[in-house]
Design a protein around this motif. Structure first.
Motif, PDB file in Angstrom:
ATOM      1  N   TYR A  27       0.720  -1.308   0.096  1.00  7.02           N
ATOM      2  CA  TYR A  27      -0.159  -0.078   0.021  1.00  7.02           C
ATOM      3  C   TYR A  27       0.930   1.034   0.029  1.00  7.02           C
ATOM      4  O   TYR A  27       2.006   1.095   0.560  1.00  7.02           O
ATOM      5  N   THR A  28       0.320   2.254  -0.483  1.00  2.00           N
ATOM      6  CA  THR A  28       1.120   3.571  -0.698  1.00  2.00           C
ATOM      7  C   THR A  28       1.753   3.811   0.710  1.00  2.00           C
ATOM      8  O   THR A  28       3.200   4.388   0.734  1.00  2.00           O
ATOM      9  N   ASP A  29       0.929   3.779   1.952  1.00  3.90           N
ATOM     10  CA  ASP A  29       1.689   3.993   3.204  1.00  3.90           C
ATOM     11  C   ASP A  29       2.538   3.183   3.724  1.00  3.90           C
ATOM     12  O   ASP A  29       3.586   3.618   4.325  1.00  3.90           O
ATOM     13  N   ASP A  30       2.640   1.931   2.933  1.00  3.56           N
ATOM     14  CA  ASP A  30       3.862   0.960   3.358  1.00  3.56           C
ATOM     15  C   ASP A  30       5.279   1.721   2.823  1.00  3.56           C
ATOM     16  O   ASP A  30       6.325   1.206   3.169  1.00  3.56           O
ATOM     17  N   ILE A  31       5.255   2.519   1.920  1.00  5.35           N
ATOM     18  CA  ILE A  31       6.506   3.466   1.313  1.00  5.35           C
ATOM     19  C   ILE A  31       6.315   4.626   1.547  1.00  5.35           C
ATOM     20  O   ILE A  31       5.932   5.688   0.612  1.00  5.35           O
ATOM     21  N   PRO A  32       6.698   5.109   2.599  1.00  2.00           N
ATOM     22  CA  PRO A  32       6.470   6.568   3.211  1.00  2.00           C
ATOM     23  C   PRO A  32       7.304   7.540   2.498  1.00  2.00           C
ATOM     24  O   PRO A  32       7.069   8.619   2.322  1.00  2.00           O
ATOM     25  N   ASN A  33       8.591   7.195   1.973  1.00  2.00           N
ATOM     26  CA  ASN A  33       9.213   7.890   1.152  1.00  2.00           C
ATOM     27  C   ASN A  33       8.851   7.907  -0.412  1.00  2.00           C
ATOM     28  O   ASN A  33       9.092   7.025  -1.091  1.00  2.00           O
ATOM     29  N   ARG A  34       8.219   9.036  -0.808  1.00  2.00           N
ATOM     30  CA  ARG A  34       7.741   9.209  -2.320  1.00  2.00           C
ATOM     31  C   ARG A  34       9.052   8.867  -3.307  1.00  2.00           C
ATOM     32  O   ARG A  34       8.750   8.132  -4.383  1.00  2.00           O
ATOM     33  N   LYS A  35      10.013   9.258  -3.014  1.00  2.00           N
ATOM     34  CA  LYS A  35      11.444   9.187  -3.949  1.00  2.00           C
ATOM     35  C   LYS A  35      11.625   7.749  -3.873  1.00  2.00           C
ATOM     36  O   LYS A  35      11.771   7.100  -5.251  1.00  2.00           O
ATOM     37  N   TYR A  36      11.534   6.786  -3.036  1.00  2.00           N
ATOM     38  CA  TYR A  36      11.569   5.515  -3.262  1.00  2.00           C
ATOM     39  C   TYR A  36      10.756   4.935  -4.135  1.00  2.00           C
ATOM     40  O   TYR A  36      11.058   3.867  -5.120  1.00  2.00           O
ATOM     41  N   ARG A  37       9.414   5.072  -4.018  1.00  2.00           N
ATOM     42  CA  ARG A  37       8.177   4.608  -4.532  1.00  2.00           C
ATOM     43  C   ARG A  37       8.566   4.947  -6.245  1.00  2.00           C
ATOM     44  O   ARG A  37       8.590   4.113  -6.955  1.00  2.00           O
ATOM     45  N   GLU A  38       8.972   6.271  -6.472  1.00  2.00           N
ATOM     46  CA  GLU A  38       9.035   6.603  -7.802  1.00  2.00           C
ATOM     47  C   GLU A  38      10.363   5.856  -8.598  1.00  2.00           C
ATOM     48  O   GLU A  38      10.446   5.474  -9.608  1.00  2.00           O
ATOM     49  N   ILE A  39      11.464   5.612  -7.780  1.00  3.65           N
ATOM     50  CA  ILE A  39      12.476   5.147  -8.373  1.00  3.65           C
ATOM     51  C   ILE A  39      12.354   3.525  -8.356  1.00  3.65           C
ATOM     52  O   ILE A  39      12.789   3.071  -9.543  1.00  3.65           O
ATOM     53  N   LEU A  40      11.366   2.627  -7.552  1.00  6.28           N
ATOM     54  CA  LEU A  40      11.003   1.573  -7.773  1.00  6.28           C
ATOM     55  C   LEU A  40      10.269   1.277  -9.054  1.00  6.28           C
ATOM     56  O   LEU A  40      10.348   0.391  -9.686  1.00  6.28           O
ATOM     57  N   ILE A  41       9.430   2.197  -9.429  1.00  4.47           N
ATOM     58  CA  ILE A  41       8.515   2.378 -10.234  1.00  4.47           C
ATOM     59  C   ILE A  41       9.126   2.510 -11.698  1.00  4.47           C
ATOM     60  O   ILE A  41       9.012   1.663 -12.701  1.00  4.47           O
ATOM     61  N   LYS A  42       9.965   3.422 -11.913  1.00  2.00           N
ATOM     62  CA  LYS A  42      10.657   3.548 -12.893  1.00  2.00           C
ATOM     63  C   LYS A  42      11.402   2.707 -13.397  1.00  2.00           C
ATOM     64  O   LYS A  42      11.733   2.245 -14.539  1.00  2.00           O
ATOM     65  N   VAL A  49      -1.276  -2.019  -9.036  1.00  2.00           N
ATOM     66  CA  VAL A  49      -2.206  -2.831  -9.459  1.00  2.00           C
ATOM     67  C   VAL A  49      -3.439  -2.466  -9.541  1.00  2.00           C
ATOM     68  O   VAL A  49      -4.356  -2.504 -10.575  1.00  2.00           O
ATOM     69  N   THR A  50      -3.842  -1.545  -8.506  1.00  2.00           N
ATOM     70  CA  THR A  50      -4.938  -0.462  -8.751  1.00  2.00           C
ATOM     71  C   THR A  50      -4.410   0.805  -7.916  1.00  2.00           C
ATOM     72  O   THR A  50      -3.597   0.579  -7.021  1.00  2.00           O
ATOM     73  N   LYS A  51      -5.242   1.924  -7.713  1.00  3.88           N
ATOM     74  CA  LYS A  51      -4.930   2.793  -7.324  1.00  3.88           C
ATOM     75  C   LYS A  51      -4.379   2.776  -5.832  1.00  3.88           C
ATOM     76  O   LYS A  51      -5.108   2.328  -4.988  1.00  3.88           O
ATOM     77  N   GLY A  52      -3.177   3.285  -5.497  1.00  2.28           N
ATOM     78  CA  GLY A  52      -2.584   3.185  -4.238  1.00  2.28           C
ATOM     79  C   GLY A  52      -2.127   1.838  -4.065  1.00  2.28           C
ATOM     80  O   GLY A  52      -1.417   1.752  -2.753  1.00  2.28           O
ATOM     81  N   TRP A  53      -2.276   0.818  -4.797  1.00  2.00           N
ATOM     82  CA  TRP A  53      -1.677  -0.422  -4.256  1.00  2.00           C
ATOM     83  C   TRP A  53      -0.731  -1.021  -5.435  1.00  2.00           C
ATOM     84  O   TRP A  53      -0.851  -0.872  -6.447  1.00  2.00           O
ATOM     85  N   TYR A  54       0.594  -1.485  -5.121  1.00  2.00           N
ATOM     86  CA  TYR A  54       1.422  -2.090  -5.826  1.00  2.00           C
ATOM     87  C   TYR A  54       1.991  -3.661  -5.614  1.00  2.00           C
ATOM     88  O   TYR A  54       1.524  -4.136  -4.452  1.00  2.00           O
TER      89      TYR A  54
END
Length: 520
Positions: A27-42, A49-54
């Motif tokens: 869930y989005t809250d499981d990755i509090p660091n937005r930059k980490y999320r962007e790097i991992l997606i990129k 998978v669906t809005k806010g879920w990966y």
């Protein structure tokens, strides 16, 4: 200030920590660091998978591949629904019944009940979806949690499943019916709610699978309670065999039911078995002659880059892992050498079958040796340990791009003896050929090599009927995989039976169904 490379490493370490805790649905809250999320997606390490879920993904997985999603599906669903509904949910009766039957194929649409539902679908990857039905839940004593999945218990699922499931998923319904040992498991709910129509349907269903005692108990009890009960058989066909009354494994009965339902379809599509050959030496020579072609196509189906020259080198004894460091490092060469050794072991089994030994019995005894030979070069090279080849798998395995989820370790051990029992008892060679191959890969008893082992088993069963060794061409790989998927996920054996029957027919007529690539 951290460099881009350092931030990438930090993000990967964070993802690794999540995975080490068993987190699948992120869930989005499981990755509090937005930059980490962007790097991992990129970089393709997670995808939405669906809005806010990966979910975590393999950066090397090609667009359109479903393996990561299908292998994550049920774990993701549990985490997603628990967070969304706070455990106040359960699967529909129909889907619950399928799981009780041992069928955990990925559904196109999963129907979930919850008082907090909104009667709207939630789109998920690869054209799957979740339908959130707003409705009350069954009583607490009618629910069960299995691997985190909240669902109707077996008896309640049978009572409340729709009438259409009896025709669309007959194997699964019969499997669950076979697990009921006495009508007293169902009667309290049926009587308390005055379910005369459902009781009549269940009575007819139990009579269909030759559980007369349970059917009579249901009908007699309702009549004694002054209900007007009308028995009806919801299935389209009768069950011709009696399932073991004391069998408690749904997986074992499901395999027996698959075999029974599919066998007649197969017999109708095959030419009559020629019978064991008189000239056994000539028959064996033909198998030797086809070896290079067979090895090339069977290994190529598994995506090994193997050339006929490499196969020739291996079969002539020129390849030696201990002396040739370059060869030792070649994964493809390992596969080629292992295939050669396994082929020789299969040929020894075939010699016994040609002498009249029961093919199912022989393969039951010998298939473990085939498997050891298939991966022996990897043990010799230190890539695998000898213990890795001891027995069947000890972990869950998934099939690339397949909605079918292979059986759990415990279930797999329940059904492997049943498979060989069915092979031993089956009088028709064509049925042994098609279902031997299909059910072996459906069970997927090994971590690797299941396809090659399934094709070896298929050819051993072909020989038992006097049919020629038949190669599945790599050029028809997609068709081969699609027909297996149809049989696994939808219980439709017709396309696979047609596919194998056509290849065998061409082999009988001396047509070349598979060839080697042109040199250069």
């Amino acid at each position: 200030m951290a460099t881009p490379k350092e931030r990438f490493v930090e993000a990967l370490k964070f993802l690794h920590e999540l995975q080490s805790k068993g987190v699948v649905g992120i869930y989005t809250d499981d990755i509090p660091n937005r930059k980490y999320r962007e790097i991992l997606i990129k970089n393709g390490f997670i995808k939405e998978v669906t809005k806010g879920w990966y979910i975590a993904t393999n950066p090397e997985e090609k667009d359109g591949e479903t393996t990561v999603w299908y292998s994550s599906y049920w774990d993701f669903i549990v985490v997603f629904l628990n967070r969304k509904y706070n455990n106040n949910w359960c699967l529909s009766a129909d889907q619950s019944l399928l799981i009780h039957a041992g069928n955990q194929s990925i559904p196109q649409q999963l129907i979930v009940r919850s008082p907090q539902g909104n009667n709207n679908p939630t789109a998920l990857p690869h054209n799957t979806s979740l339908f959130n039905m707003k409705t009350s839940l069954p009583a607490q004593n009618q629910l069960v949690v299995k691997n985190g999945i909240r669902m109707y218990n077996l008896q309640t699922a049978l009572i409340y499943s729709s009438v259409t499931i009896y025709t669309q998923n007959a194997i699964d319904v019969r499997t669950t019916l076979s697990l009921v040992s006495d009508a007293s498991e169902l009667l309290p709910i049926l009587l308390e709610n005055g379910h005369t129509t459902l009781a009549g349907r269940l009575a007819g269903a139990f009579r269909n699978i030759q559980r007369e005692k349970i059917a009579n108990q249901i009908v007699d009890t309702f009549k004694q309670a002054d209900y007007d009960i009308r028995e009806e058989d919801p299935f389209e066909s009768k069950l011709e065999i009696k399932l073991p009354v004391r069998e408690r494994s749904p997986y074992a009965n499901r395999i027996r039911l698959m075999w029974l339902q599919m066998r007649e379809v197969i017999i109708d599509r095959f030419e009559a078995a020629p019978g064991l050959p008189v000239d056994k030496e000539a028959f064996l020579k033909n198998i030797d002659d086809i070896y290079i072609t067979d090895a090339y196509h069977s290994l190529s189906i598994e995506r090994y880059r193997v050339t006929p020259e490499l196969i020739e080198k291996v079969s002539s004894g020129q390849w030696d892992a201990k002396e040739n460091e370059d060869d030792r490092k070649q994964r493809d060469a390992m596969a080629a050498r292992g295939y050669y050794q396994a082929f020789q072991a299969v040929k020894e089994s075939i010699k016994e079958i040609l002498q009249g030994r029961n093919a199912g019995t022989q393969v039951d005894i010998d298939h473990v040796r085939w498997y050891r030979e298939l991966f022996d070069p990897s043990v010799a090279a230190g890539i695998l340990k000898a213990s890795d080849l001891a027995g069947y798998r000890n972990h869950q395995v998934y099939i690339g791009n397949s909605q079918h989820v292979p059986l759990s370790v415990d279930a797999m051990r329940d059904v492997m003896p049943v498979l060989f029992e069915l092979l031993e008892e089956e009088p028709e060679a064509s049925v042994r050929v098609v279902l031997g191959h299909f059910i072996f890969v459906f069970i997927h008893p090994y971590m690797d090599g299941n396809g090659r082992m399934g094709r070896f088993l298929m050819n051993a069963m072909l020989v038992s009927g006097g049919y020629p060794w038949t190669v599945i061409p790599v050029e028809r790989r997609d068709e081969y995989m699609q027909t297996l998927e149809k049989a696994s996920a939808e219980q439709d054996i017709v396309p696979f039976a047609n596919f194998i029957a056509e290849l065998v027919r061409d082999s009988l007529q001396g047509k070349s169904v598979a060839s080697l690539p042109d040199a250069g």
